[in-house]
Design a protein around this motif. Structure first.
Motif, PDB file in Angstrom:
ATOM      1  N   GLY A  17       4.853 -14.873 -96.281  1.00  0.00           N
ATOM      2  CA  GLY A  17       4.552 -14.097 -95.485  1.00  0.00           C
ATOM      3  C   GLY A  17       5.197 -12.857 -95.874  1.00  0.00           C
ATOM      4  O   GLY A  17       3.916 -12.087 -95.732  1.00  0.00           O
ATOM      5  N   LEU A  18       5.278 -12.577 -96.722  1.00  0.00           N
ATOM      6  CA  LEU A  18       5.803 -10.909 -97.213  1.00  0.00           C
ATOM      7  C   LEU A  18       4.260 -10.649 -98.216  1.00  0.00           C
ATOM      8  O   LEU A  18       3.595  -9.358 -97.255  1.00  0.00           O
ATOM      9  N   SER A  19       3.856 -11.169 -98.886  1.00  0.00           N
ATOM     10  CA  SER A  19       2.437 -11.395 -99.492  1.00  0.00           C
ATOM     11  C   SER A  19       1.818 -10.245 -98.388  1.00  0.00           C
ATOM     12  O   SER A  19       1.035  -9.732 -98.948  1.00  0.00           O
ATOM     13  N   LEU A  20       1.493 -10.991 -97.347  1.00  0.00           N
ATOM     14  CA  LEU A  20       0.615 -11.263 -96.298  1.00  0.00           C
ATOM     15  C   LEU A  20       0.678  -9.954 -95.494  1.00  0.00           C
ATOM     16  O   LEU A  20      -0.185  -8.971 -94.920  1.00  0.00           O
ATOM     17  N   ALA A  21       1.961  -9.707 -95.108  1.00  0.00           N
ATOM     18  CA  ALA A  21       2.440  -8.330 -94.800  1.00  0.00           C
ATOM     19  C   ALA A  21       2.014  -7.209 -94.987  1.00  0.00           C
ATOM     20  O   ALA A  21       1.821  -5.870 -94.768  1.00  0.00           O
ATOM     21  N   LEU A  22       2.173  -7.302 -96.381  1.00  0.00           N
ATOM     22  CA  LEU A  22       2.092  -6.246 -97.881  1.00  0.00           C
ATOM     23  C   LEU A  22       0.241  -5.639 -97.832  1.00  0.00           C
ATOM     24  O   LEU A  22      -0.209  -4.724 -97.660  1.00  0.00           O
ATOM     25  N   LYS A  23       0.302  -6.933 -97.846  1.00  0.00           N
ATOM     26  CA  LYS A  23      -1.559  -6.716 -97.750  1.00  0.00           C
ATOM     27  C   LYS A  23      -1.701  -5.881 -96.147  1.00  0.00           C
ATOM     28  O   LYS A  23      -3.052  -5.234 -96.072  1.00  0.00           O
ATOM     29  N   GLY A  24      -1.609  -6.314 -95.424  1.00  0.00           N
ATOM     30  CA  GLY A  24      -1.917  -6.434 -94.023  1.00  0.00           C
ATOM     31  C   GLY A  24      -2.011  -4.682 -93.767  1.00  0.00           C
ATOM     32  O   GLY A  24      -2.544  -3.750 -93.978  1.00  0.00           O
ATOM     33  N   LEU A  25      -1.006  -3.883 -94.742  1.00  0.00           N
ATOM     34  CA  LEU A  25      -0.016  -2.698 -94.591  1.00  0.00           C
ATOM     35  C   LEU A  25      -1.432  -2.037 -95.345  1.00  0.00           C
ATOM     36  O   LEU A  25      -1.505  -1.068 -94.738  1.00  0.00           O
ATOM     37  N   ASN A  26      -1.552  -2.846 -96.535  1.00  0.00           N
ATOM     38  CA  ASN A  26      -2.598  -1.685 -97.332  1.00  0.00           C
ATOM     39  C   ASN A  26      -3.979  -1.737 -96.190  1.00  0.00           C
ATOM     40  O   ASN A  26      -4.590  -0.822 -96.435  1.00  0.00           O
ATOM     41  N   THR A  27      -4.021  -2.496 -96.316  1.00  0.00           N
ATOM     42  CA  THR A  27      -5.050  -2.535 -94.971  1.00  0.00           C
ATOM     43  C   THR A  27      -5.836  -2.136 -93.764  1.00  0.00           C
ATOM     44  O   THR A  27      -6.529  -0.863 -93.820  1.00  0.00           O
ATOM     45  N   ALA A  36      -3.769  -5.347 -89.212  1.00  0.00           N
ATOM     46  CA  ALA A  36      -2.509  -6.041 -88.604  1.00  0.00           C
ATOM     47  C   ALA A  36      -2.567  -7.613 -88.174  1.00  0.00           C
ATOM     48  O   ALA A  36      -1.142  -7.969 -87.817  1.00  0.00           O
ATOM     49  N   GLU A  37      -3.762  -7.815 -87.559  1.00  0.00           N
ATOM     50  CA  GLU A  37      -3.630  -9.767 -87.781  1.00  0.00           C
ATOM     51  C   GLU A  37      -2.619 -10.261 -89.703  1.00  0.00           C
ATOM     52  O   GLU A  37      -1.867 -10.841 -89.247  1.00  0.00           O
ATOM     53  N   LEU A  38      -3.024  -9.646 -90.976  1.00  0.00           N
ATOM     54  CA  LEU A  38      -2.826 -10.171 -91.690  1.00  0.00           C
ATOM     55  C   LEU A  38      -0.859  -9.670 -91.093  1.00  0.00           C
ATOM     56  O   LEU A  38      -0.264 -10.569 -91.796  1.00  0.00           O
ATOM     57  N   VAL A  39      -0.217  -9.003 -91.447  1.00  0.00           N
ATOM     58  CA  VAL A  39       0.312  -8.484 -90.608  1.00  0.00           C
ATOM     59  C   VAL A  39       1.621  -9.124 -89.124  1.00  0.00           C
ATOM     60  O   VAL A  39       2.896  -9.865 -89.897  1.00  0.00           O
ATOM     61  N   SER A  40       1.072  -9.449 -88.970  1.00  0.00           N
ATOM     62  CA  SER A  40       1.655 -10.566 -87.926  1.00  0.00           C
ATOM     63  C   SER A  40       1.474 -12.262 -88.423  1.00  0.00           C
ATOM     64  O   SER A  40       2.525 -12.367 -88.174  1.00  0.00           O
ATOM     65  N   ARG A  41       0.514 -12.390 -88.999  1.00  0.00           N
ATOM     66  CA  ARG A  41       0.829 -13.730 -89.311  1.00  0.00           C
ATOM     67  C   ARG A  41       2.095 -13.296 -91.060  1.00  0.00           C
ATOM     68  O   ARG A  41       2.393 -14.697 -90.912  1.00  0.00           O
ATOM     69  N   GLY A  42       1.892 -12.349 -91.134  1.00  0.00           N
ATOM     70  CA  GLY A  42       2.572 -12.822 -92.358  1.00  0.00           C
ATOM     71  C   GLY A  42       4.748 -12.194 -91.546  1.00  0.00           C
ATOM     72  O   GLY A  42       5.099 -13.368 -92.554  1.00  0.00           O
ATOM     73  N   LEU A  43       4.339 -11.860 -90.969  1.00  0.00           N
ATOM     74  CA  LEU A  43       5.671 -12.006 -90.401  1.00  0.00           C
ATOM     75  C   LEU A  43       5.945 -13.096 -89.791  1.00  0.00           C
ATOM     76  O   LEU A  43       8.075 -13.923 -89.519  1.00  0.00           O
ATOM     77  N   ASP A  44       5.726 -13.343 -88.735  1.00  0.00           N
ATOM     78  CA  ASP A  44       5.194 -15.132 -87.788  1.00  0.00           C
ATOM     79  C   ASP A  44       5.818 -15.808 -89.512  1.00  0.00           C
ATOM     80  O   ASP A  44       6.876 -16.751 -88.894  1.00  0.00           O
ATOM     81  N   LEU A  45       5.722 -15.979 -90.654  1.00  0.00           N
ATOM     82  CA  LEU A  45       6.448 -17.312 -91.753  1.00  0.00           C
ATOM     83  C   LEU A  45       7.387 -16.624 -91.832  1.00  0.00           C
ATOM     84  O   LEU A  45       8.507 -17.652 -91.941  1.00  0.00           O
ATOM     85  N   LEU A  46       7.972 -15.016 -92.514  1.00  0.00           N
ATOM     86  CA  LEU A  46       8.663 -14.631 -93.105  1.00  0.00           C
ATOM     87  C   LEU A  46       9.948 -15.328 -91.123  1.00  0.00           C
ATOM     88  O   LEU A  46      10.764 -15.472 -92.043  1.00  0.00           O
ATOM     89  N   SER A  47       9.710 -14.867 -90.371  1.00  0.00           N
ATOM     90  CA  SER A  47       9.931 -15.635 -89.125  1.00  0.00           C
ATOM     91  C   SER A  47      10.504 -17.345 -90.156  1.00  0.00           C
ATOM     92  O   SER A  47      11.462 -17.599 -89.137  1.00  0.00           O
ATOM     93  N   LYS A  48       9.856 -18.211 -89.603  1.00  0.00           N
ATOM     94  CA  LYS A  48       9.166 -19.643 -89.969  1.00  0.00           C
ATOM     95  C   LYS A  48      10.440 -19.863 -90.430  1.00  0.00           C
ATOM     96  O   LYS A  48      11.187 -21.208 -90.896  1.00  0.00           O
ATOM     97  N   SER A  49      10.453 -18.878 -92.216  1.00  0.00           N
ATOM     98  CA  SER A  49      11.120 -19.039 -92.949  1.00  0.00           C
ATOM     99  C   SER A  49      12.626 -18.861 -93.127  1.00  0.00           C
ATOM    100  O   SER A  49      13.282 -18.791 -93.886  1.00  0.00           O
ATOM    101  N   HIS A  50      12.954 -17.793 -91.849  1.00  0.00           N
ATOM    102  CA  HIS A  50      14.547 -17.516 -91.496  1.00  0.00           C
ATOM    103  C   HIS A  50      14.782 -16.257 -92.635  1.00  0.00           C
ATOM    104  O   HIS A  50      15.585 -15.934 -93.083  1.00  0.00           O
ATOM    105  N   TYR A  51      13.776 -15.501 -92.629  1.00  0.00           N
ATOM    106  CA  TYR A  51      13.443 -14.430 -93.651  1.00  0.00           C
ATOM    107  C   TYR A  51      13.350 -13.717 -93.186  1.00  0.00           C
ATOM    108  O   TYR A  51      11.950 -12.612 -93.412  1.00  0.00           O
TER     109      TYR A  51
END
Length: 186
Positions: A17-27, A36-51
C-alpha cells in the motif's frame, strides 16, 4: 518498484500500500493524472491493514502536487484536507502536513491562511527537531514572501537552516534551497 517486488510475494499489504501510494505521488508529480489511482489503491491497502498513519501525509502531498501541476481543488476538497490537520494531537508528520496544506491554500489564493499554516509547520518542525521539514517550510515561506521585509527575513531563515546541515548536499531539498538563495529570486 523494488519494495513492491519484495512485499507482494510475502503478502505484506501495508508495504504494498505504501509503495503504491508513493509510486502514485511520483507519477502525479510528472503530470500524469493516472498516479492518483495508484495513490487511492495504496491508501485502500493501508486502511485494510489498519495502517493509516501515512494518510494525512500522502493525501496532502497529493493535493500539493496536483495544485503544483495546475489543478484547482474544490472548496470541499480543501475543507476535507484541512480536517486532516484539525486534530490537536501532534504527529510525526504534522509539520509536513501543515506545509503541504499551506502550499495548497497558497495556490488557491489564500495567502493569509497559508502563512499561518507555514508558521505552524515551522514551529512544529522546530519542536520535533525535524530539520529537513523545517528547511522545506522555510523554502515555502521564502518563495511566498511578497514584501521586502518578509523576503529578507525568510531568506535569512532559509540560509540559517542550510548552515545547520552537515551532509546531504546532493538531496533535492538542499539543492532547491541553495539554488533559491543563489538566484536572488524573491
Amino acid at each position: 518498484d523494488e519494495t513492491l517486488a519484495h512485499a507482494r510475494p510475502h503478502f505484506i499489504e501495508s508495504y504494498v500500500g505504501l509503495s503504491l501510494a508513493l509510486k502514485g505521488l511520483n507519477t502525479v508529480a510528472r503530470d500524469d493524472a493516472g498516479g492518483a489511482e495508484l495513490v487511492s489503491r495504496g491508501l485502500d491497502l493501508l486502511s485494510k491493514s489498519h495502517y493509516e498513519v501515512f494518510h494525512p501525509l500522502v493525501l496532502t502531498e497529493l493535493a500539493r502536487v496536483r495544485t503544483r501541476v495546475g489543478a484547482h481543488l474544490s472548496g470541499q476538497e480543501v475543507s476535507t484536507l484541512l480536517q486532516l490537520n484539525a486534530s490537536a494531537v501532534e504527529h510525526w508528520n504534522s509539520a509536513e502536513v501543515r506545509r503541504n496544506l499551506g502550499e495548497v491554500l497558497l495556490s488557491q489564493g489564500e495567502a493569509g491562511r497559508a502563512a499561518q499554516l507555514f508558521a505552524d509547520a515551522a514551529d512544529c518542525a522546530e519542536r520535533q527537531g525535524a530539520l529537513g521539514w523545517a528547511l522545506r517550510t522555510a523554502l515555502s515561506v521564502a518563495r511566498s514572501a511578497t514584501d521586502r521585509s518578509s523576503q529578507r527575513r525568510s531568506r535569512q531563515r532559509l540560509a540559517s537552516l542550510l548552515q545547520r546541515f552537515d551532509e546531504g548536499e546532493e538531496t533535492a531539498d538542499l539543492q532547491a534551497a541553495t539554488l533559491f538563495l543563489a538566484s536572488g529570486k524573491t
